[in-house]
Design a protein around this motif. Structure first.
Motif, PDB file in Angstrom:
ATOM      1  N   TYR A 539       0.861  -1.228   0.043  1.00 49.29           N
ATOM      2  CA  TYR A 539       0.048  -0.257   0.035  1.00 49.29           C
ATOM      3  C   TYR A 539       0.731   1.263   0.069  1.00 49.29           C
ATOM      4  O   TYR A 539       1.977   1.282   0.412  1.00 49.29           O
ATOM      5  CB  TYR A 539      -0.893   0.086   1.287  1.00 49.29           C
ATOM      6  N   TRP A 575       0.083  -6.991   8.140  1.00 50.32           N
ATOM      7  CA  TRP A 575      -0.462  -5.661   8.005  1.00 50.32           C
ATOM      8  C   TRP A 575      -0.956  -5.303   6.956  1.00 50.32           C
ATOM      9  O   TRP A 575      -1.982  -4.918   6.934  1.00 50.32           O
ATOM     10  CB  TRP A 575       0.956  -4.729   8.201  1.00 50.32           C
ATOM     11  N   TYR A 579      -4.971  -4.422   6.394  1.00 51.44           N
ATOM     12  CA  TYR A 579      -5.475  -3.138   5.677  1.00 51.44           C
ATOM     13  C   TYR A 579      -6.192  -3.395   4.391  1.00 51.44           C
ATOM     14  O   TYR A 579      -7.133  -2.593   3.953  1.00 51.44           O
ATOM     15  CB  TYR A 579      -4.219  -2.197   5.396  1.00 51.44           C
ATOM     16  N   ALA A 606      -8.631   1.149  11.592  1.00 45.46           N
ATOM     17  CA  ALA A 606      -8.448   1.575  10.221  1.00 45.46           C
ATOM     18  C   ALA A 606      -9.848   1.513   9.629  1.00 45.46           C
ATOM     19  O   ALA A 606     -10.642   0.775   9.980  1.00 45.46           O
ATOM     20  CB  ALA A 606      -7.673   0.309   9.470  1.00 45.46           C
ATOM     21  N   VAL A 616      -5.904   5.299   8.732  1.00 47.76           N
ATOM     22  CA  VAL A 616      -5.543   4.485   9.745  1.00 47.76           C
ATOM     23  C   VAL A 616      -5.130   5.538  10.930  1.00 47.76           C
ATOM     24  O   VAL A 616      -4.495   6.632  10.728  1.00 47.76           O
ATOM     25  CB  VAL A 616      -4.372   3.603   9.668  1.00 47.76           C
TER      26      VAL A 616
END
Lengths: 1008, 141
Positions: A539, A575, A579, A606, A616
Motif C-alpha cells: 500500500y 499488516w 489493511y 483502520a 489509519v
C-alpha cells in the motif's frame, strides 16, 4: 331549465340547447375540497416512502378522449391531463404516460398490469375486480343523442326496444347492459362511429357524455343530431389504480382532496368551456345553424323566437369574448409577476451577503418590495424544538415598534395567529387584521399595529425551515402574493442551503485539518495496491500527519508517495492483509500489532476512506505492551514460584464463610478435593491438639487486626503423619477496616523442622566435644607450661654450678694445673655457657607460642632502623650501607616483630661480617602469589638453597659455630612470630652472594 | 644480729658459690643460710632462732624449693606484722614472667635472675650485698 331546453329542442335548436345545457350544468359538482387547500399534502412516512420508490415508474395508460386528453403537436393536453399534472405537483412525483390507441386497449393493459393506473374512468363493478378507484374528480352528465327526426328518448326508459349505440367497454355500456337489458345495445369501437351510426339512422340513439358528444359533433360536422334527454347514469371520472396498490389509491385521494374548488373551476372553465366555445366558433356550426334557422323560418315558426335565440347567442358570444380578454390579461399579469419575482431573486442571489443572516435580511427587503408590503419579518423555525428564532425584520418595524424587550425566540405554542402558518402548514392571509380572530393572542406591548397580514411557511422537502411574514400591503393579499412570496423564498432558500453547505464544508475541512495536524495519534491515508489476482500486495502512503512522523521517527517525505514495502522492506505481510481487507471490503477494523522494523507496538483503527483507500489512526502502545508483558512475566514467575515452592494457597470469603484451596493445599492436608467438604472445619480438625488453640487464636487475632498471621503449627493428616506447617495470611479489608477476605499460604516445613532438630542435637554434642577437647588441650598446655617452668628453673641451675666451680677451680687451683688442665676447664665452662644459651633460646621460642598478640599499627622501617643502629653501635668502624624503604606500616605485635626483625637483621649483620662492604636492604614487594610481602636482603655469605628446608627449624644451622656464632633458634623464632601473625616466611640465597628473607603479614584479626 | 643477710637457697652449689662471692666482699660472716623455706620461716617465728628478735637487713629468697617454696615464705613474711616490711629480694634461676609478677604482687622488693655465667653471677651477688647491706636503709633499723 330542462323544460326550456326541451322546448328549444323541439324547435330544432337542439345544439344551442345542448350548449346551454352544458353551460348551465355546474361545471364542477360539489365535490368537497378543504377550505385552505394550498397547503402541502399530509402523507404518512410509509406513503412517502412508497412514492419515493415508485416515483417515475407509475405507468398511466392514456388515449385520446376529448376533452380529457387531446394530442396537440406531440404533447398531451386536456382536462384530465391538468389533474394529472396537478397531482404530480401535490404528491411530488412523476407519472409515466403510456399511450394506447383505444380505451379498450387501456382496460386490457390495466387488467394485464402492463399499466398501473388509468384515469378519466368511471367506476363499474366489473372494473372494480382489478382496479381501485379514487374519489371522482369530475362529474358530468350522460346524454341521450338521437337523430333530429327521431321522437322520444327523453329518458332511458323510453329507449326500450331501441337500437342504442354505446362505446364498447365503456362504463355506460356496462351500466346499460346490466340495468336495461331490454335495450338493443349496439357497442361501437368509438364515439365517432357511434355518432355516425345515429346520424345515418343505423341506430336510434347513442348514450354519451355531453362534452365528448359536442366535441365530436363539432369535429365531424354531424348536424342532424339532437340531445333527446338525460341518461340517468352518473358520469363520474375517477383515477383507478391496480388493485394491489392500495397505497396509491389513498395517496391519490389525498392529493385530489387538496385541490381547491377554485382550481377545479378554473380547470373546468379552461377545457369544458373551450370545448363549447369551439363548437360555436366553428364555421360548420354557424353555417349549419343558420341553415337550420332558415329551415325553421321556412317551416313558419315565429321570428320573435328566432330573434330571441339570436340575442341570446350574441350575449353568449360577448361574454365569451370578455372572458377571453380577461384570461389573456391574467396571463400577462402572471408573466409580469414572474419577471418581477425573477429580478428580485436575481438581485438577492447577486447580493454579496456575508452569511445567511445578511442574505435573508436582503431577501426580506426584496419580498416586501415584491408584494408591495410595508413591513415584514423572517423567523427561522426548528421543527424538532418547535421553536422560532427571529432572523430578519424590516427597518420600518424597528422604527415603529416600541416593544421594550423584544422577544426573538418563541415556542410554537406561544405564538398567536402568525404561528398558524406552521400549525396549518399553509399560508395564512388576514386582510382585516384588526378584526377579531380566535387565534390572535394580541400584540406585545408597543408592537406596531397591522392592517393586513400574510405569512407563508418555507419548506425544504417536507420540513418547515422558516416563516416569512409580510404586512400592510395597500390592497388585499391574495393567492398571487402567496405564490410570489413562496417562489421567491424557495429560490432564496436554495441559495441559503448552498451557502450553508459550503460553510459546513469549509468548517468541516478546517476541523479535519486541525485534527489531522494536532492529534497525538498518528493518522495516515493510503491506497491499497493489489496483485494480478486482486489480493492486497502493498500500500502507498497518500498523507501522514505530524504525529505519525514523530511516532515512526521518519519524516513525511519518506512516507508520502512511497509504498510501505519501499519504506519498511521487512514489513509483516499481516499488516498489508489486514489493511487490504479494510480497503477492499469497506469493513472497518481495529487491532493491535507489532511492527518489528520500528520496534514498536501499535493499536490501529483502520477504515475505508474511499474505494480502494484506507485511513489509519495509530496509537503507540509500546509502553503499555511492555507493562503488560512484564506483568504477564511476573504472573508466570509467581505461578512458577507457587508451583515450585509447593505452596498451598487458600482464600476465605468472610461474607459467605466459604473457603477455597488450591491443589497443593489438599496435597498438604493429605485429602482429595471433594464436593461439599467444609474446608474451614477440615483445617480446624487437622490441627495437632497441642497447636490447635494458638493456631485458632492467631487466626482470630489476625482478623481483629491485632497482629500478623504467621504461626507455625502441626497438623495430623488422615494417614496419621504429622506435618509442620508454616502459615502466612493477609486480611483484605474494606474502607471501614472490616475484613472481607483472607488469602493465605501454607508451606510444609516438616523437613526443615527435622533438620533443625538434628542440627540442634548435633550442636549439643558438639559443645560437649569442644569442651572435652578444650579440656584436653588445656591439660596438655598446663603440662607443657609446667615442663617449661621446670626447665627454666632446674636445667639452668646445674650449669651455673658447672661454670661457677670450673671458675673456682681455675682461680683457686690454677697454679697447680698445667696448660692443658686450664684449657679443659675453659672448655667445660664454654660448654656450660653454650648449654645455658640454648636453654634460654628454647624457652624464648616456647614463650612465643604462648604469647598473646597485641597488634598495633607500627612501622617496620622504624623498628629496623633502631635495630641496625644498635648493631652498628656495638661494632663501630664497620663499613655499611643500609637501604630501608620508609613507612612499612603494618598491624602487628610490636614486641614480637622486634624479636623477628632482630633475628633477621642480626643474621644479615652477622653473615656480612666478612664482607668488605655491607649492604643490607629492607622493603616491601609483591609475593609470587600477589601478596603484600616484606624482604630483608644482605650481600653476605648466603647459603646453599639445597638446605633451605632446614633453615627455619630449631637448632638447625647451616654454618659452623666457629664460623658464625648462634644457637640455630633465631630463624625458628622469627618463623614462629610470622606464623603467629598468619604470615609466611621464605628465603632465597646464593652462596657468597647473599640471601634474601621474605615474609608476609596478612593480618592479625583472627589469630589469637 | 645486726646487718645480716638471710639466704634461702636449697641448691648447695648456689649456696657455696654465693658465699664464695660474698666472702670476697668480706660479708660472708654476716650471711645466714636457710636450706629451704621451712627452715627460713623457723628462723623468724620460733624461739631462740637467728631472727626471733632482730630481723636481717635483707632476705635473698630462692623460689623453687622443696616443701615450703619461696612464694610461701614471702606470703608468710608479709602476713606477719613484724616481717611485713622486711626487704625481700627474690633471687632465682628462672625469669618466668608469672614468677616475676607474682613475686612483686606478694610484696617482693626486688627480683633478680641468677645469671648462669659465673662472672655475671659474681657481679650480681656483689652488687646485691653492697646494696642491701650498705646502701639500703631498711625500716627495721
Amino acid at each position: 331549465m330542462f323544460k326550456i331546453s326541451y322546448l328549444l329542442l323541439s324547435l330544432s335548436t337542439c345544439l344551442w340547447a345542448g350548449a346551454r345545457q352544458v353551460s348551465e350544468i355546474p361545471p364542477v359538482s360539489a365535490i368537497s375540497a378543504p377550505p385552505s387547500s394550498d397547503a402541502k399534502i399530509h402523507l404518512t412516512a410509509e406513503e412517502q416512502q412508497w412514492l419515493s420508490i415508485h416515483d417515475g415508474h407509475i405507468r398511466i395508460g392514456i388515449t385520446v378522449i376529448p376533452p380529457q386528453v387531446m394530442e396537440v403537436s406531440g404533447d398531451y393536453r386536456g382536462l384530465s391531463i391538468d389533474y394529472i399534472r396537478l397531482l404530480e405537483r401535490k404528491l411530488g412525483c412523476k407519472f409515466k404516460l403510456v399511450p394506447y390507441a383505444t380505451w379498450d386497449e387501456i382496460l386490457q393493459a390495466a387488467k394485464d398490469r402492463r399499466i398501473d393506473m388509468i384515469f378519466a374512468a368511471q367506476q363499474t363493478p366489473e372494473r372494480s375486480n382489478y382496479l381501485l378507484f379514487s374519489q371522482p374528480y369530475i362529474e358530468l352528465a350522460n346524454m341521450i343523442l338521437v337523430r333530429q327526426d327521431r321522437r322520444g328518448g327523453s329518458n332511458l326508459k323510453e329507449l326500450k326496444g331501441w337500437k342504442v349505440a354505446v362505446s364498447r367497454g365503456s362504463a355506460v355500456h356496462e351500466s346499460l347492459r346490466h340495468n336495461h337489458p331490454q335495450m338493443d345495445l349496439h357497442p361501437v369501437p368509438d364515439e365517432v362511429t357511434g355518432l355516425a351510426k345515429v346520424s345515418m339512422g343505423e341506430v336510434d340513439a347513442m348514450v354519451l357524455e355531453v362534452s365528448r358528444a359536442s366535441y365530436y359533433i363539432e369535429k365531424m360536422g354531424i348536424l342532424n343530431l339532437r340531445v333527446s334527454g338525460q341518461a340517468d347514469i352518473p358520469y363520474q371520472l375517477r383515477f383507478a389504480v391496480r388493485s394491489d396498490w392500495p397505497t396509491l389509491q389513498v395517496v391519490l385521494d389525498k392529493g385530489l382532496s387538496m385541490i381547491t374548488a377554485e382550481v377545479r373551476r378554473s380547470i373546468h372553465r379552461k377545457w369544458v368551456f373551450v370545448s363549447d366555445r369551439s363548437l360555436f366558433d366553428s364555421q360548420v356550426f354557424w353555417i349549419s345553424s343558420i341553415g337550420a334557422l332558415v329551415a325553421i323560418v321556412l317551416v313558419g315558426l315565429g321570428v320573435t323566437l328566432w330573434n330571441k335565440s339570436l340575442r341570446k347567442l350574441v350575449r353568449l358570444r360577448t361574454s365569451q369574448m370578455e372572458q377571453q380578454v380577461a384570461e389573456r390579461k391574467l396571463a400577462e399579469e402572471a408573466l409580469k409577476d414572474d419577471l418581477k419575482r425573477l429580478r428580485a431573486l436575481l438581485r438577492i442571489l447577486h447580493h454579496d451577503a456575508k452569511d445567511r443572516q445578511k442574505l435573508l435580511d436582503y431577501a426580506l427587503d426584496e419580498a416586501i418590495r415584491l408584494t408591495g408590503s410595508r413591513i415584514g419579518y423572517i423567523y427561522l423555525y426548528d421543527e424538532e424544538r418547535q421553536q422560532f428564532v427571529l432572523n430578519s425584520w424590516s427597518r420600518d418595524v424597528m422604527a415603529e415598534c416600541a416593544v421594550v424587550d423584544p422577544q426573538t425566540r418563541y415556542d410554537l405554542s406561544q405564538t398567536g395567529v402568525w404561528g398558524e402558518a406552521v400549525r396549518q402548514r399553509c399560508p395564512i392571509i388576514l386582510n382585516d387584521y384588526p378584526a377579531q380572530h380566535p387565534l390572535k393572542k394580541g400584540y406585545p406591548e408597543g408592537h406596531v399595529h397591522l392592517k393586513k397580514f400574510m405569512t407563508v411557511p418555507i419548506f425544504v422537502g417536507h420540513r418547515i425551515v422558516a416563516t416569512v411574514g409580510l404586512a400592510d400591503k395597500e390592497t388585499d393579499y391574495n393567492e398571487r402574493d402567496i405564490i410570489q412570496l413562496r417562489l421567491l423564498m424557495e429560490g432564496v432558500w436554495h441559495s441559503v442551503t448552498l451557502m450553508e453547505t459550503l460553510e459546513t464544508l469549509a468548517a468541516s475541512e478546517k476541523r479535519y485539518s486541525g485534527l489531522f495536524n494536532t492529534i497525538q495519534e498518528g493518522f495516515s491515508i493510503h491506497e491499497i495496491i493489489t496483485d494480478e489476482a486482486g489480493r492486497p500486495a502493498d500500500y502507498r502512503f497518500l498523507d501522514v500527519n505530524p504525529a505519525f512522523e514523530t511516532m515512526t521517527g521518519l519524516p513525511r517525505k519518506r512516507w508520502v508517495g512511497h509504498t510501505v514495502k519501499e519504506v519498511l522492506p521487512g514489513i509483516e505481510h499481516a499488516w498489508i492483509e489486514a489493511y487490504g481487507r479494510v480497503a477492499l471490503t469497506g469493513e472497518p477494523s481495529h487491532f493491535e500489532a507489532y511492527a518489528a522494523q520500528l520496534g514498536r507496538w501499535f493499536q490501529v483503527h483502520a477504515f475505508c476512506s474511499a474505494p480502494g483507500q484506507f485511513a489509519v489512526l495509530s496509537f503507540d502502545i509500546t509502553e503499555r505492551k511492555k507493562t503488560e508483558l512484564a506483568l504477564l512475566d511476573m504472573t508466570q514467575r509467581l505461578s512458577l514460584a507457587v508451583a515450585s515452592g509447593r505452596l498451598g494457597i487458600w482464600e476465605m470469603d468472610l461474607a459467605t464463610a466459604q473457603m477455597t484451596w488450591n491443589d497443593e493445599m489438599y496435597c498438604l492436608y493429605g485429602c482429595s478435593r471433594e464436593k461439599d467438604e467444609v474446608l474451614v472445619q477440615l483445617w480446624s480438625d487437622s490441627l495437632h491438639p497441642e497447636d490447635a488453640p494458638f493456631a485458632r487464636e492467631a487466626y482470630a487475632a489476625a482478623l481483629q487486626g491485632e497482629r500478623e498471621f504467621d504461626p507455625e503449627f502441626r497438623i495430623i493428616c488422615p494417614d496419621g503423619t504429622t506435618k509442620f506447617i508454616k502459615a502466612n495470611a493477609v486480611v483484605i479489608r474494606d474502607d471501614d477496616g472490616s475484613p472481607l477476605r483472607v488469602i493465605g499460604l501454607n508451606r510444609d516445613i516438616t523437613e526443615q523442622k527435622d533438620a533443625e532438630a538434628s542440627l540442634a542435637a548435633f550442636n549439643a554434642t558438639l559443645e560437649q566435644r569442644v569442651k572435652d577437647r578444650t579440656a584436653q588441650l588445656e591439660a596438655a598446655n598446663r603440662e607443657l607450661e609446667a615442663f617449661s617452668y621446670s626447665v627454666s628453673h632446674d636445667l639452668r641451675g646445674p650449669l651455673r654450678g658447672i661454670d661457677g666451680f670450673s671458675r673456682a677451680l681455675a682461680e683457686d687451683y690454677g697454679s697447680r694445673l698445667d696448660e692443658d688442665g686450664l684449657h679443659y676447664i675453659s672448655r667445660i665452662r664454654a660448654g656450660a655457657q653454650r648449654m645455658g644459651q640454648l636453654i634460654d633460646d628454647l624457652l624464648r621460642l616456647s614463650r612465643i607460642s604462648r604469647s598473646s598478640l597485641m597488634p598495633v599499627e607500627l612501622d617496620l622501617a622504624e623498628l629496623a632502623s633502631e635495630i641496625l643502629a644498635g648493631l652498628t653501635r656495638a661494632a663501630p668502624g664497620r663499613p655499611f650501607a643500609f637501604s630501608i624503604q620508609p613507612e612499612l606500616i603494618v598491624q602487628a605485635d610490636r614486641r614480637l616483630m622486634l624479636l623477628a626483625l632482630e633475628n633477621l637483621l642480626g643474621n644479615a649483620w652477622k653473615f656480612t661480617a666478612r664482607c668488605s662492604e655491607v649492604h643490607i636492604a629492607m622493603g616491601e614487594t609483591l609475593s609470587p602469589t600477589g601478596e603484600r610481602s616484606f624482604f630483608v636482603r644482605d650481600n653476605g655469605v648466603g647459603f646453599d638453597m639445597a638446605y633451605v628446608d632446614k633453615l627455619f627449624k630449631a637448632f638447625q644451622r647451616l654454618h659452623l659455630v666457629s664460623e658464625f656464632e648462634g644457637t640455630g633458634i633465631g630463624l625458628a623464632i622469627t618463623q614462629r612470630v610470622i606464623h603467629c601473625h598468619g604470615g609466611r616466611i621464605w628465603a632465597e640465597a646464593t652462596p657468597d652472594k647473599g640471601s634474601t628473607f621474605f615474609f608476609t603479614l596478612p593480618g592479625v584479626g583472627d589469630l589469637r | 644480729m645486726k646487718c645480716s643477710i638471710l639466704l634461702v637457697e636449697d641448691n648447695p652449689d648456689d649456696v657455696e658459690l654465693t658465699l664464695r662471692v660474698l666472702k670476697t666482699q668480706h660479708i660472708a660472716n654476716q650471711v645466714v643460710v636457710a636450706r629451704d623455706g621451712e627452715a627460713a620461716l623457723r628462723l623468724f617465728f620460733e624461739e631462740n632462732q637467728a631472727f626471733s628478735r632482730e630481723l636481717p637487713s635483707a632476705v635473698l629468697l630462692d623460689l623453687k624449693m622443696p616443701k615450703v617454696d619461696g612464694m610461701d615464705v614471702l606470703r608468710r613474711l608479709r602476713s606477719e606484722p613484724r616481717t611485713a616490711t622486711l626487704p625481700v629480694v627474690v633471687m632465682t634461676t628462672s625469669n618466668e614472667e608469672r614468677d616475676v609478677v607474682a613475686s612483686y604482687q606478694l610484696g617482693a622488693n626486688s627480683y633478680v635472675r641468677k645469671p648462669m655465667e659465673f662472672e655475671e653471677f659474681e657481679q650480681a651477688i656483689r652488687n646485691l650485698g653492697l646494696y642491701w647491706l650498705i646502701l639500703n636503709v631498711s625500716p627495721n633499723e
